[in-house]
Design an enzyme around this catalytic site. Sequence first.
Site: not given
Length: 431
Positions: A361-362, A334, A390, A330, A291, A293
Amino acid sequence: MICNNLSVNEVGHLCFAGRDVTELAQKYATPLYLLDEDKIREKCRIYTKAMKTSFGEEALPLYAGKALCIKDIYRIMREEGMGIDVVSSGEIFTASQGGFPMERAYFHGNNKTDADVAYAMDAGVGYFVCDNEEELFAIEQAAKARGMIQKILIRVAPGIDPHTHKAISTGSIDSKFGAAIETGQAGELTALALQQPHVSLEGYHCHIGSQIFETEPFVDAAAIMIQFIATVREYLGYTAKELNLGGGMAVRYLEDHPNIDYANNIAVIADKMKHICAHYDLPMPRVRMEPGRSIVADAGMTLYTVGTLKTIPNFRSYVSIDGGMPDNPRYALYESPYTVVTANRMNDDKDTVCTIAGRCCESGDLIQEGVKLPKPQRGDILAVLTTGAYNYSMASNYNRIPRPAMVRLCGGEDQLILRRETFEDLIKNEI
Ligand code: LLP
């Protein structure tokens, strides 16, 4: 609230591990990662107890350090008697620096370089999880050169496709990881491993994916692996001693995510395995799980300060914060769900639907969309919950944004364990 380490105090502020996070944001500045040590220990104990109860005393959970790899976490893992999963020489170095006993480390990766193999052996890594033939020969050579025998597991793709994001699903035949059972390659790699004089094949590993809510895919994977072990015994006369089932159990990011009973999941998996072992008259292997996460995710939280609220009539309201995809990529990667709250105004009406935007800038630099908050004001503290896994481990310096600091909360005390990066840090490797 989604986890029992969260509460609201008498002035309407969010508390985490019993601490007022608005005060912590003032003390340490934002963006800021918080880490609840007691929660991490609680999770380690849930896994350790459940695995020993269900699989026997030899069972061991291995913390998957890719979820959060800092020296301090390896102190906790050592004290909790856990094993660890490492995936690079950098993770091995970090764990060693954290004082972790490397004989309880399992070294993963689909492309360990010769330098990695040498580094891991010299660091005394207990087990290599061997991915492919070339790696097997590299391990054999390196072990021979050192006059030692290296313990390995073979990584097997059990052919399971769990319901999770494609990018984090790993157990199907079409995967860059491991050798598939169905194609015969897992059996061939086994036969080769058994011929290597400086390699001791201890058993098998599989990992089907991450953030999996159901128990069934794990049960199915365990069943397939035991059947595979039985087939290998029949054809090669070799009986695996160890089976590592990987990681992947989900955590609750949202209120409407189900609560996960890890101990019960483990008991269900164990029941099935015992049943199949009895059917084939196989001894139960030593069991490992990995494990990541579910050990650290809800032990983490990220705090940000609100800069602006931009409402575009007939479109949406963007609330901009002082962090974003560099500290938490994340959502951009995702579309991961998160719970976001206004830590300094927990009791105010949530009257504004917001898109939480970072400052890169995105356009894809978002932390979450469709979040209901009290109308955001400059200076509000936003807390993004469940960011222990993560987030820091995947953080970057995109747009030359220094990575945040991290503060550990334990027994009512706060301790800086990671200092905020400076501008000097950003250029330190430039010659
Ligand atoms: N063992 C192996 C061999 C793994 O590849 C992984 C995760 C784990 C254990 C731990 O899985 P966990 O219990 O944490 O689900 N960056 C993605 C997750 C990638 C997981 C990679 N492997 C994310 O942010 O969701």
